[in-house]
Design a protein around this motif. Sequence first.
Motif, PDB file in Angstrom:
ATOM      1  N   ALA A  97      76.732 -18.456  61.935  1.00  0.00           N
ATOM      2  CA  ALA A  97      77.906 -18.704  61.468  1.00  0.00           C
ATOM      3  C   ALA A  97      79.052 -18.625  62.454  1.00  0.00           C
ATOM      4  O   ALA A  97      79.838 -19.283  62.364  1.00  0.00           O
ATOM      5  N   THR A  98      79.036 -17.621  63.269  1.00  0.00           N
ATOM      6  CA  THR A  98      80.204 -17.341  64.230  1.00  0.00           C
ATOM      7  C   THR A  98      79.566 -16.980  65.476  1.00  0.00           C
ATOM      8  O   THR A  98      78.205 -16.527  65.766  1.00  0.00           O
ATOM      9  N   LEU A  99      80.372 -16.984  66.420  1.00  0.00           N
ATOM     10  CA  LEU A  99      80.105 -16.494  67.844  1.00  0.00           C
ATOM     11  C   LEU A  99      80.617 -15.073  67.897  1.00  0.00           C
ATOM     12  O   LEU A  99      81.768 -14.929  67.120  1.00  0.00           O
ATOM     13  N   TYR A 100      80.075 -14.122  68.668  1.00  0.00           N
ATOM     14  CA  TYR A 100      80.226 -12.576  68.449  1.00  0.00           C
ATOM     15  C   TYR A 100      81.562 -12.586  69.504  1.00  0.00           C
ATOM     16  O   TYR A 100      81.646 -12.739  70.691  1.00  0.00           O
ATOM     17  N   ASN A 101      82.577 -12.484  68.699  1.00  0.00           N
ATOM     18  CA  ASN A 101      83.852 -11.909  69.412  1.00  0.00           C
ATOM     19  C   ASN A 101      84.702 -10.958  68.596  1.00  0.00           C
ATOM     20  O   ASN A 101      84.004 -10.371  68.036  1.00  0.00           O
ATOM     21  N   ASP A 102      85.988 -10.638  69.044  1.00  0.00           N
ATOM     22  CA  ASP A 102      86.539  -9.504  68.572  1.00  0.00           C
ATOM     23  C   ASP A 102      86.845  -9.394  67.170  1.00  0.00           C
ATOM     24  O   ASP A 102      86.455  -8.683  66.154  1.00  0.00           O
ATOM     25  N   CYS A 139      71.996 -15.807  61.354  1.00  0.00           N
ATOM     26  CA  CYS A 139      72.995 -14.638  61.269  1.00  0.00           C
ATOM     27  C   CYS A 139      74.212 -15.022  61.022  1.00  0.00           C
ATOM     28  O   CYS A 139      74.632 -16.288  61.219  1.00  0.00           O
ATOM     29  N   PHE A 140      74.861 -13.873  61.030  1.00  0.00           N
ATOM     30  CA  PHE A 140      76.350 -14.178  60.905  1.00  0.00           C
ATOM     31  C   PHE A 140      77.101 -14.495  62.081  1.00  0.00           C
ATOM     32  O   PHE A 140      77.903 -15.166  62.362  1.00  0.00           O
ATOM     33  N   ALA A 141      76.685 -13.390  63.181  1.00  0.00           N
ATOM     34  CA  ALA A 141      77.374 -13.641  64.671  1.00  0.00           C
ATOM     35  C   ALA A 141      76.213 -13.646  65.452  1.00  0.00           C
ATOM     36  O   ALA A 141      75.160 -12.837  65.610  1.00  0.00           O
ATOM     37  N   ARG A 142      76.418 -14.371  66.512  1.00  0.00           N
ATOM     38  CA  ARG A 142      75.725 -14.583  67.811  1.00  0.00           C
ATOM     39  C   ARG A 142      76.239 -14.288  69.017  1.00  0.00           C
ATOM     40  O   ARG A 142      77.461 -14.762  69.456  1.00  0.00           O
ATOM     41  N   VAL A 143      75.760 -13.494  69.829  1.00  0.00           N
ATOM     42  CA  VAL A 143      75.966 -13.098  71.022  1.00  0.00           C
ATOM     43  C   VAL A 143      75.546 -14.114  71.951  1.00  0.00           C
ATOM     44  O   VAL A 143      74.257 -14.161  72.209  1.00  0.00           O
ATOM     45  N   LEU A 144      76.650 -15.234  72.464  1.00  0.00           N
ATOM     46  CA  LEU A 144      76.147 -16.157  73.162  1.00  0.00           C
ATOM     47  C   LEU A 144      77.356 -16.455  74.008  1.00  0.00           C
ATOM     48  O   LEU A 144      78.298 -17.314  73.758  1.00  0.00           O
ATOM     49  N   VAL A 183      66.739 -13.449  58.323  1.00  0.00           N
ATOM     50  CA  VAL A 183      68.128 -12.981  58.210  1.00  0.00           C
ATOM     51  C   VAL A 183      68.742 -11.770  58.891  1.00  0.00           C
ATOM     52  O   VAL A 183      67.823 -10.574  58.790  1.00  0.00           O
ATOM     53  N   ASP A 184      69.811 -11.804  59.622  1.00  0.00           N
ATOM     54  CA  ASP A 184      70.176 -10.681  60.390  1.00  0.00           C
ATOM     55  C   ASP A 184      71.589 -10.723  60.430  1.00  0.00           C
ATOM     56  O   ASP A 184      72.097 -11.679  60.181  1.00  0.00           O
ATOM     57  N   ASP A 185      72.248  -9.604  60.555  1.00  0.00           N
ATOM     58  CA  ASP A 185      73.869  -9.553  60.734  1.00  0.00           C
ATOM     59  C   ASP A 185      74.258 -10.214  62.120  1.00  0.00           C
ATOM     60  O   ASP A 185      75.260 -11.025  62.188  1.00  0.00           O
ATOM     61  N   VAL A 186      74.033  -9.554  63.175  1.00  0.00           N
ATOM     62  CA  VAL A 186      74.125  -9.894  64.586  1.00  0.00           C
ATOM     63  C   VAL A 186      72.980 -10.055  65.312  1.00  0.00           C
ATOM     64  O   VAL A 186      71.867  -9.389  65.472  1.00  0.00           O
ATOM     65  N   MET A 187      72.862 -11.022  66.087  1.00  0.00           N
ATOM     66  CA  MET A 187      71.730 -11.622  67.128  1.00  0.00           C
ATOM     67  C   MET A 187      72.299 -11.180  68.434  1.00  0.00           C
ATOM     68  O   MET A 187      73.186 -11.950  68.966  1.00  0.00           O
ATOM     69  N   THR A 188      71.801 -10.468  69.133  1.00  0.00           N
ATOM     70  CA  THR A 188      72.338 -10.023  70.178  1.00  0.00           C
ATOM     71  C   THR A 188      71.468 -10.560  71.474  1.00  0.00           C
ATOM     72  O   THR A 188      71.517 -11.623  71.918  1.00  0.00           O
ATOM     73  N   TRP A 239      68.049   5.503  54.759  1.00  0.00           N
ATOM     74  CA  TRP A 239      68.373   6.588  53.799  1.00  0.00           C
ATOM     75  C   TRP A 239      69.805   7.156  54.303  1.00  0.00           C
ATOM     76  O   TRP A 239      70.785   7.473  53.568  1.00  0.00           O
ATOM     77  N   ARG A 240      69.980   7.400  55.709  1.00  0.00           N
ATOM     78  CA  ARG A 240      71.352   7.598  56.203  1.00  0.00           C
ATOM     79  C   ARG A 240      72.436   6.654  55.873  1.00  0.00           C
ATOM     80  O   ARG A 240      73.527   6.926  55.380  1.00  0.00           O
ATOM     81  N   ARG A 241      72.195   5.409  56.008  1.00  0.00           N
ATOM     82  CA  ARG A 241      73.029   4.319  55.975  1.00  0.00           C
ATOM     83  C   ARG A 241      73.297   4.131  54.370  1.00  0.00           C
ATOM     84  O   ARG A 241      74.433   3.744  53.979  1.00  0.00           O
ATOM     85  N   GLY A 242      72.351   4.113  53.563  1.00  0.00           N
ATOM     86  CA  GLY A 242      72.339   3.785  52.079  1.00  0.00           C
ATOM     87  C   GLY A 242      72.264   2.224  51.789  1.00  0.00           C
ATOM     88  O   GLY A 242      71.966   2.033  50.550  1.00  0.00           O
ATOM     89  N   PHE A 243      72.305   1.350  52.672  1.00  0.00           N
ATOM     90  CA  PHE A 243      71.756  -0.011  52.461  1.00  0.00           C
ATOM     91  C   PHE A 243      71.459  -0.613  53.695  1.00  0.00           C
ATOM     92  O   PHE A 243      71.558  -0.063  54.690  1.00  0.00           O
ATOM     93  N   ASN A 244      70.821  -1.683  53.759  1.00  0.00           N
ATOM     94  CA  ASN A 244      70.370  -2.623  54.909  1.00  0.00           C
ATOM     95  C   ASN A 244      71.136  -3.830  54.739  1.00  0.00           C
ATOM     96  O   ASN A 244      71.291  -4.676  53.881  1.00  0.00           O
ATOM     97  N   GLN A 245      72.049  -3.895  55.680  1.00  0.00           N
ATOM     98  CA  GLN A 245      73.028  -4.977  55.906  1.00  0.00           C
ATOM     99  C   GLN A 245      72.366  -6.358  55.848  1.00  0.00           C
ATOM    100  O   GLN A 245      73.064  -7.368  55.042  1.00  0.00           O
ATOM    101  N   SER A 246      71.293  -6.476  56.545  1.00  0.00           N
ATOM    102  CA  SER A 246      70.703  -7.659  56.570  1.00  0.00           C
ATOM    103  C   SER A 246      70.023  -8.132  55.188  1.00  0.00           C
ATOM    104  O   SER A 246      70.030  -9.351  54.941  1.00  0.00           O
ATOM    105  N   ALA A 247      69.686  -7.288  54.383  1.00  0.00           N
ATOM    106  CA  ALA A 247      68.991  -7.577  53.213  1.00  0.00           C
ATOM    107  C   ALA A 247      70.350  -7.711  52.259  1.00  0.00           C
ATOM    108  O   ALA A 247      69.905  -8.563  51.428  1.00  0.00           O
ATOM    109  N   LEU A 248      71.347  -7.164  52.471  1.00  0.00           N
ATOM    110  CA  LEU A 248      72.519  -7.702  51.347  1.00  0.00           C
ATOM    111  C   LEU A 248      72.822  -9.021  51.534  1.00  0.00           C
ATOM    112  O   LEU A 248      72.887  -9.994  50.695  1.00  0.00           O
ATOM    113  N   LEU A 249      72.659  -9.480  52.886  1.00  0.00           N
ATOM    114  CA  LEU A 249      73.127 -10.951  53.398  1.00  0.00           C
ATOM    115  C   LEU A 249      71.885 -12.037  52.951  1.00  0.00           C
ATOM    116  O   LEU A 249      72.335 -12.851  52.222  1.00  0.00           O
TER     117      LEU A 249
END
Length: 266
Positions: free
Chosen positions: A87-92, A240-245, A211-216, A141-151
């Motif tokens: 969806a986006t490129l990884y920026n600030d 993915c939402f953001a791609r490091v490119l 599906v992933d949140d960020v692809m590095t 368990w520590r985070r409480g959710f999988n962000q990729s699963a929510l997406l």
Amino acid sequence: MLRSASLAAVTAPVIDLVFPPRCPLCGDPLARQGGLCVACWGRLAIPGDPACALCQRPLGEEHGDDGHLICAPCLASPPKHEGITAATLYNDASRDLVLAFKHGRRVGLAGLLAQLIVPRLPELDGEWLVVPVPLHRWRLWRRGFNQSALLAARIARVTGQALAVDALVRVKQTPPLGGLNRRARAVALSGAIAASPRWASRLKGTNVLLVDDVMTSGATTDACLRALRKAGAARIRIACFARVLDEALDAADRSGTSLDGTDTGP
């Protein structure tokens, strides 16, 4: 579906009164929930065309734009997937959204991020399984959710495709991937991801939207691809939402972006 839409319409004024809509990036007031202000929309870097149909690497304007262009690296070493949709490129700006979503625990941002992914997806002909990149059970368990699963859940709902939230599992805990180079990431992820036995029959011969949140570096998705191919998946696309490119950011005249050691991996 109609009942849900009607309920949302009735409760929206109450929600807006208790929680006034604000931009998740800068905090400015908004007309409605679930968006960004105009200024922050402008801060997002959107992948442009012409670009490689498989890896989204930008190509020169002289190549034209017919939607089927393949870059030289992909021709020399064809990837094990049918394309990447970011969806986006990884920026600030995208980094701030991801950090708020994943580490700031603002899970309500899943709708906004998925809303940006879905329109860029090609038509998913036939039946697909929407599969998130998995978290190890201890990190989940520590985070409480999988962000990729929510997406993935949001994307499956909008596209009308089936969600397979536990089709992949992390059988080995991996260290944080932030700051590691591609080779180190690949070593850390070796043997870490496998197909769930309970999904073995469904994955064989099926189409998968991973599906992933960020692809590095692509090391995590490569590990998922190997597991899905081993399970017999027929076609695999990555979303993915953001791609490091960085070269795409340069092409879009967006500068000043760096990973600065942040853990953008799962």
